[in-house]
Design a protein around this motif. Structure first.
Motif, PDB file in Angstrom:
ATOM      1  N   GLN A  39       0.838  -1.203   0.000  1.00 17.24           N
ATOM      2  CA  GLN A  39       0.000   0.000   0.000  1.00 17.24           C
ATOM      3  C   GLN A  39       0.872   1.250   0.000  1.00 17.24           C
ATOM      4  OE1 GLN A  39      -2.077  -1.045   3.633  1.00 17.24           O
ATOM      5  NE2 GLN A  39      -4.029  -1.159   2.530  1.00 17.24           N
ATOM      6  N   LEU A  40       1.933   1.214   0.781  1.00 15.26           N
ATOM      7  CA  LEU A  40       2.827   2.356   0.899  1.00 15.26           C
ATOM      8  C   LEU A  40       3.510   2.665  -0.441  1.00 15.26           C
ATOM      9  CD1 LEU A  40       4.044   4.417   2.830  1.00 15.26           C
ATOM     10  CD2 LEU A  40       5.779   2.724   3.400  1.00 15.26           C
ATOM     11  N   TYR A  41       4.032   1.632  -1.108  1.00 15.25           N
ATOM     12  CA  TYR A  41       4.703   1.854  -2.392  1.00 15.25           C
ATOM     13  C   TYR A  41       3.725   2.372  -3.456  1.00 15.25           C
ATOM     14  CZ  TYR A  41       9.215   0.002  -0.988  1.00 15.25           C
ATOM     15  OH  TYR A  41      10.424  -0.183  -0.385  1.00 15.25           O
ATOM     16  N   ARG A  42       2.511   1.837  -3.474  1.00 11.89           N
ATOM     17  CA  ARG A  42       1.518   2.337  -4.426  1.00 11.89           C
ATOM     18  C   ARG A  42       1.208   3.808  -4.161  1.00 11.89           C
ATOM     19  NH1 ARG A  42      -0.989  -2.758  -3.607  1.00 11.89           N
ATOM     20  NH2 ARG A  42      -2.466  -1.833  -2.172  1.00 11.89           N
ATOM     21  N   GLU A  43       1.087   4.149  -2.892  1.00 15.70           N
ATOM     22  CA  GLU A  43       0.787   5.535  -2.534  1.00 15.70           C
ATOM     23  C   GLU A  43       1.955   6.451  -2.880  1.00 15.70           C
ATOM     24  OE1 GLU A  43      -1.585   8.561  -1.727  1.00 15.70           O
ATOM     25  OE2 GLU A  43      -2.247   6.477  -1.664  1.00 15.70           O
ATOM     26  N   LEU A  44       3.182   6.005  -2.680  1.00 12.80           N
ATOM     27  CA  LEU A  44       4.347   6.812  -3.055  1.00 12.80           C
ATOM     28  C   LEU A  44       4.332   7.115  -4.553  1.00 12.80           C
ATOM     29  CD1 LEU A  44       7.136   5.113  -0.912  1.00 12.80           C
ATOM     30  CD2 LEU A  44       6.308   7.475  -0.668  1.00 12.80           C
ATOM     31  N   ASP A  45       4.004   6.116  -5.378  1.00  8.50           N
ATOM     32  CA  ASP A  45       3.923   6.341  -6.830  1.00  8.50           C
ATOM     33  C   ASP A  45       2.846   7.367  -7.165  1.00  8.50           C
ATOM     34  OD1 ASP A  45       5.976   4.555  -7.360  1.00  8.50           O
ATOM     35  OD2 ASP A  45       4.631   2.870  -7.801  1.00  8.50           O
ATOM     36  N   ARG A  46       1.680   7.242  -6.527  1.00 12.59           N
ATOM     37  CA  ARG A  46       0.591   8.202  -6.789  1.00 12.59           C
ATOM     38  C   ARG A  46       0.973   9.614  -6.334  1.00 12.59           C
ATOM     39  NH1 ARG A  46      -2.972   3.649  -5.517  1.00 12.59           N
ATOM     40  NH2 ARG A  46      -2.858   4.149  -3.319  1.00 12.59           N
ATOM     41  N   MET A  47       1.609   9.694  -5.180  1.00 15.37           N
ATOM     42  CA  MET A  47       1.992  11.003  -4.645  1.00 15.37           C
ATOM     43  C   MET A  47       3.041  11.671  -5.529  1.00 15.37           C
ATOM     44  SD  MET A  47       2.068   9.968  -0.620  1.00 15.37           S
ATOM     45  CE  MET A  47       2.680  11.541  -0.034  1.00 15.37           C
ATOM     46  N   ALA A  48       3.975  10.879  -6.052  1.00 16.67           N
ATOM     47  CA  ALA A  48       4.980  11.440  -6.968  1.00 16.67           C
ATOM     48  C   ALA A  48       4.302  11.930  -8.250  1.00 16.67           C
ATOM     49  CB  ALA A  48       6.050  10.397  -7.280  1.00 16.67           C
ATOM     50  N   ALA A  49       3.363  11.144  -8.762  1.00  9.75           N
ATOM     51  CA  ALA A  49       2.636  11.545  -9.975  1.00  9.75           C
ATOM     52  C   ALA A  49       1.827  12.815  -9.731  1.00  9.75           C
ATOM     53  CB  ALA A  49       1.717  10.414 -10.438  1.00  9.75           C
ATOM     54  N   ASP A  50       1.340  13.000  -8.507  1.00  8.25           N
ATOM     55  CA  ASP A  50       0.544  14.189  -8.170  1.00  8.25           C
ATOM     56  C   ASP A  50       1.412  15.386  -7.770  1.00  8.25           C
ATOM     57  OD1 ASP A  50      -1.729  12.728  -8.681  1.00  8.25           O
ATOM     58  OD2 ASP A  50      -2.203  12.353  -6.567  1.00  8.25           O
TER      59      ASP A  50
END
Length: 187
Positions: A39-50
């Motif tokens: 969950q953390l890695y997926r969120e890091l990817d989304r946060m970087a994209a945002d």
């Protein structure tokens, strides 16, 4: 609250790899927010994209390259906006409490065992949180730390985690005592 906000708060500690963030997550926010590494890695990817976080790639010998994440100005602003909003009231959704509610019509011994297990988990968490507190204080008194530390948020949330688990211990001990008394009376 979303995982996003918990990650933003964890990154206030400074630049971190996903792996270190995942490990540190247990030490910094796990007493109030849980997440799996996936969950953390997926969120890091989304946060970087945002645009809330940025990363730099560090090349390593004999290991895969790693990303070191840090907050962007937009990330700081998102965290500021989040802290400015009134929090939603907490809601308890706990399976163990449903089992205790049904105790009189259920498997009393199984419920008792579940409460005893929860008691041991709470004791272990208090011990872990107290070790974290000792590390955070680094030989200083609580008062000195709160007066002079650069950031007091991590200590205040850790205090809440300790108090929460101490209350879980009191509740579980009392519940076990009552179950044992009732079981003895019925026998």
């Amino acid at each position: 609250m979303s995982l996003r906000n918990a990650v933003l708060a964890a990154l206030l500690e400074g630049e971190s790899s996903g792996y270190d963030l995942s490990k540190g997550f247990d030490a910094s926010v796990a007493n109030f927010w849980m997440a799996t590494p996936q969950q953390l890695y997926r969120e890091l990817d989304r946060m970087a994209a945002d645009g809330l976080i940025q990363y730099r790639t560090v090349e390593q010998e004999r290991r895969p390259n790693k990303r070191l994440y840090s907050l962007t100005d937009a990330g700081y602003q998102a965290l500021h906006d989040f802290t400015a909003k009134r929090p939603k009231p907490p809601a308890i959704r706990e399976e163990l409490l449903v089992k205790v509610q049904a105790l009189d019509s259920g498997d009393i011994q199984a419920v008792r065992n579940s409460v005893a297990e929860r008691l041991e988990w709470a004791r272990a968490k208090v011990a872990r949180y107290e070790r974290l507190r000792d590390c955070l204080l680094d030989g200083h008194t609580e008062e000195d730390h709160l007066a002079h530390a650069e950031r007091i948020g991590p200590f205040l949330t850790l205090m809440r985690g300790i108090m929460f688990e101490e209350e879980n211990i009191r509740w579980a001990e009392r519940t076990l005592s009552i179950i044992d008394q009732r079981t003895h009376i019925r026998a």
